[in-house]
Design a protein around this motif. Sequence first.
Motif, PDB file in Angstrom:
ATOM      1  N   LEU A  70       0.831  -1.207   0.000  1.00  0.00           N
ATOM      2  CA  LEU A  70       0.000   0.000   0.000  1.00  0.00           C
ATOM      3  C   LEU A  70       0.866   1.257   0.000  1.00  0.00           C
ATOM      4  CD1 LEU A  70      -2.913  -0.922   2.445  1.00  0.00           C
ATOM      5  CD2 LEU A  70      -3.094  -0.445  -0.014  1.00  0.00           C
ATOM      6  N   ALA A  71       1.987   1.215   0.744  1.00  0.00           N
ATOM      7  CA  ALA A  71       2.912   2.349   0.736  1.00  0.00           C
ATOM      8  C   ALA A  71       3.512   2.550  -0.646  1.00  0.00           C
ATOM      9  CB  ALA A  71       4.016   2.134   1.774  1.00  0.00           C
ATOM     10  N   VAL A  72       3.848   1.434  -1.313  1.00  0.00           N
ATOM     11  CA  VAL A  72       4.393   1.536  -2.667  1.00  0.00           C
ATOM     12  C   VAL A  72       3.392   2.183  -3.610  1.00  0.00           C
ATOM     13  CG1 VAL A  72       5.181   0.195  -4.648  1.00  0.00           C
ATOM     14  CG2 VAL A  72       5.946  -0.424  -2.362  1.00  0.00           C
ATOM     15  N   VAL A  73       2.142   1.711  -3.578  1.00  0.00           N
ATOM     16  CA  VAL A  73       1.113   2.257  -4.458  1.00  0.00           C
ATOM     17  C   VAL A  73       0.873   3.735  -4.146  1.00  0.00           C
ATOM     18  CG1 VAL A  73      -1.325   2.114  -5.081  1.00  0.00           C
ATOM     19  CG2 VAL A  73       0.016   0.021  -4.821  1.00  0.00           C
ATOM     20  N   TRP A  74       0.809   4.087  -2.874  1.00  0.00           N
ATOM     21  CA  TRP A  74       0.562   5.484  -2.485  1.00  0.00           C
ATOM     22  C   TRP A  74       1.677   6.390  -2.998  1.00  0.00           C
ATOM     23  CZ3 TRP A  74       2.322   9.805  -0.170  1.00  0.00           C
ATOM     24  CH2 TRP A  74       1.385  10.743   0.248  1.00  0.00           C
ATOM     25  N   ILE A  75       2.904   5.950  -2.837  1.00  0.00           N
ATOM     26  CA  ILE A  75       4.043   6.768  -3.265  1.00  0.00           C
ATOM     27  C   ILE A  75       4.051   6.941  -4.773  1.00  0.00           C
ATOM     28  CG2 ILE A  75       6.570   6.760  -3.489  1.00  0.00           C
ATOM     29  CD1 ILE A  75       6.695   5.628  -0.645  1.00  0.00           C
ATOM     30  N   TYR A  76       3.817   5.860  -5.497  1.00  0.00           N
ATOM     31  CA  TYR A  76       3.825   5.961  -6.950  1.00  0.00           C
ATOM     32  C   TYR A  76       2.691   6.845  -7.464  1.00  0.00           C
ATOM     33  CZ  TYR A  76       7.509   2.635  -8.131  1.00  0.00           C
ATOM     34  OH  TYR A  76       8.718   2.025  -8.309  1.00  0.00           O
ATOM     35  N   LEU A  77       1.524   6.761  -6.845  1.00  0.00           N
ATOM     36  CA  LEU A  77       0.386   7.541  -7.319  1.00  0.00           C
ATOM     37  C   LEU A  77       0.485   9.004  -6.922  1.00  0.00           C
ATOM     38  CD1 LEU A  77      -2.599   5.085  -6.738  1.00  0.00           C
ATOM     39  CD2 LEU A  77      -1.303   5.517  -8.837  1.00  0.00           C
ATOM     40  N   ASN A  78       1.160   9.303  -5.831  1.00  0.00           N
ATOM     41  CA  ASN A  78       1.264  10.688  -5.378  1.00  0.00           C
ATOM     42  C   ASN A  78       2.532  11.369  -5.882  1.00  0.00           C
ATOM     43  OD1 ASN A  78      -0.989  11.438  -3.191  1.00  0.00           O
ATOM     44  ND2 ASN A  78      -0.516   9.251  -3.036  1.00  0.00           N
ATOM     45  N   LEU A 122       6.717  10.511   2.969  1.00  0.00           N
ATOM     46  CA  LEU A 122       5.390  10.008   3.327  1.00  0.00           C
ATOM     47  C   LEU A 122       5.231   9.952   4.841  1.00  0.00           C
ATOM     48  CD1 LEU A 122       2.689   8.586   2.831  1.00  0.00           C
ATOM     49  CD2 LEU A 122       3.950   6.438   2.549  1.00  0.00           C
ATOM     50  N   LEU A 123       6.260   9.498   5.558  1.00  0.00           N
ATOM     51  CA  LEU A 123       6.195   9.433   7.020  1.00  0.00           C
ATOM     52  C   LEU A 123       6.083  10.837   7.618  1.00  0.00           C
ATOM     53  CD1 LEU A 123       8.850   6.651   7.717  1.00  0.00           C
ATOM     54  CD2 LEU A 123       6.365   6.450   7.764  1.00  0.00           C
ATOM     55  N   ARG A 124       6.762  11.812   7.011  1.00  0.00           N
ATOM     56  CA  ARG A 124       6.648  13.182   7.512  1.00  0.00           C
ATOM     57  C   ARG A 124       5.222  13.698   7.361  1.00  0.00           C
ATOM     58  NH1 ARG A 124      11.841  13.990   5.152  1.00  0.00           N
ATOM     59  NH2 ARG A 124      10.860  14.789   3.248  1.00  0.00           N
ATOM     60  N   ILE A 125       4.584  13.337   6.235  1.00  0.00           N
ATOM     61  CA  ILE A 125       3.197  13.753   6.022  1.00  0.00           C
ATOM     62  C   ILE A 125       2.277  13.096   7.049  1.00  0.00           C
ATOM     63  CG2 ILE A 125       1.254  13.653   4.410  1.00  0.00           C
ATOM     64  CD1 ILE A 125       3.275  13.853   2.133  1.00  0.00           C
ATOM     65  N   CYS A 126       2.499  11.795   7.293  1.00  0.00           N
ATOM     66  CA  CYS A 126       1.664  11.078   8.264  1.00  0.00           C
ATOM     67  C   CYS A 126       1.825  11.642   9.671  1.00  0.00           C
ATOM     68  CB  CYS A 126       2.001   9.594   8.247  1.00  0.00           C
ATOM     69  SG  CYS A 126       1.586   8.757   6.694  1.00  0.00           S
ATOM     70  N   PRO A 133       7.088  20.567   6.072  1.00  0.00           N
ATOM     71  CA  PRO A 133       7.895  20.130   4.945  1.00  0.00           C
ATOM     72  C   PRO A 133       9.313  20.649   5.032  1.00  0.00           C
ATOM     73  CG  PRO A 133       6.433  21.907   4.272  1.00  0.00           C
ATOM     74  CD  PRO A 133       6.044  21.536   5.676  1.00  0.00           C
ATOM     75  N   ALA A 134      10.193  20.005   4.288  1.00  0.00           N
ATOM     76  CA  ALA A 134      11.584  20.427   4.277  1.00  0.00           C
ATOM     77  C   ALA A 134      11.708  21.792   3.630  1.00  0.00           C
ATOM     78  CB  ALA A 134      12.423  19.396   3.527  1.00  0.00           C
ATOM     79  N   SER A 135      12.842  22.429   3.859  1.00  0.00           N
ATOM     80  CA  SER A 135      13.068  23.761   3.305  1.00  0.00           C
ATOM     81  C   SER A 135      12.988  23.715   1.790  1.00  0.00           C
ATOM     82  CB  SER A 135      14.440  24.279   3.728  1.00  0.00           C
ATOM     83  OG  SER A 135      15.453  23.445   3.207  1.00  0.00           O
ATOM     84  N   LYS A 136      12.729  24.866   1.197  1.00  0.00           N
ATOM     85  CA  LYS A 136      12.504  24.916  -0.235  1.00  0.00           C
ATOM     86  C   LYS A 136      13.718  24.431  -1.013  1.00  0.00           C
ATOM     87  CE  LYS A 136      10.998  28.057  -3.902  1.00  0.00           C
ATOM     88  NZ  LYS A 136      10.577  29.443  -4.197  1.00  0.00           N
ATOM     89  N   SER A 137      14.901  24.840  -0.565  1.00  0.00           N
ATOM     90  CA  SER A 137      16.112  24.444  -1.261  1.00  0.00           C
ATOM     91  C   SER A 137      16.339  22.937  -1.148  1.00  0.00           C
ATOM     92  CB  SER A 137      17.324  25.194  -0.695  1.00  0.00           C
ATOM     93  OG  SER A 137      17.468  24.912   0.687  1.00  0.00           O
TER      94      SER A 137
END
Length: 365
Positions: A65-73, A330-334, A339-343
Amino acid sequence: MTTMDDIMTAFTTEDPSSISPSPTPEDDYEYPDLLCDRASVREFRRLYEPPLFWMITLVGGAGNLAVVWIYLNFRRRLKTMTDVYLLNLAVADLLFLITLPLWAEEALHGWSFGSALCKVNAALYKVNLFSSMLLLTCISVDRYVVIVQSTKAQNSQVERRRCSRLMCVGVWLLALLLAIPELVFATTTEGSSQEYCRMVFPPSLGNSTKILVLSLQVSMGFCLPFIVMAFCYRVIVAKLLKTRNFQKHKAMRVVLAVVVAFVVSQLPYNCVLVMEAAQASNMTMTDCEEVKRFDKAGQVLKSLAYMHACLNPFLYVFVGVRFRRDLLQLLRICRCQPPASKSKLSSTTRASVMSDSDTLQALSL
């Protein structure tokens, strides 16, 4: 005195994908192993399969499910044919994993879900088996084109991505076609006061149909794809050995690890299927204890084959640099972390984009 109930109990198959003709009293002399009491095999299955199948379902379900989520997002990751194939591979594994709880329940209490679901459940395993091997074959051919014929691959990226989608449709259709025997012959049958889901051929078809189906599974589900993959990777390794960019060798780790894991998990069980075909052909095993040892070994190797459905996501995480980055995002979103800095995000995005024009990026997942 042996009764018909004794015969049916002994004949009940512990492997949901195994294939046996329907016995009749007048055929007893043709099947000497019918008189072998396999109660110990059923008890072994009852204790062994349910906890292992549930573990495979939970771990493999979360990973795929993590694989599918990452690929789709992270849609930018679908810029290569390999990404499309690996996404379909994760979907195939998920379809298979949803069948394992039903097999675990059958091992404990027998099959109580009806004949229709028995057919679907048995067919889904074969669809997963064939589609997985064919998709891994497609990945191998794609990597062959990218590395060995890099100029041609770079000049036809759009056509190749379109071709990958057509190939996936073809793979699924072929896998469904090869699973037709399960849809036709899988059914419920009575044994030891419980119903089981297994393949049952009419007596008129006999063991020749069992041998044909087993041979088809071994040849199309393992041998032919393995030959194609072995050829592709032999040429790829020879090509890479001539280059000085050793990072390309590291880039091969993910795809090679996925293929090796599938071969290691499937080869032993395919050897069991070959022995089953030999047993159906000339009854190579007639000793009851030998038959029971073979059945138990088949259960263990079958479980090893099933474990491939939860191995691939871990291979991506521990070997694939880019996949590991996307998983951390994905873990950061959960966790609702900022989010990480723009650079830094820009740098990660550039690193995550895959392009067939760069062989290293094309192979790194």
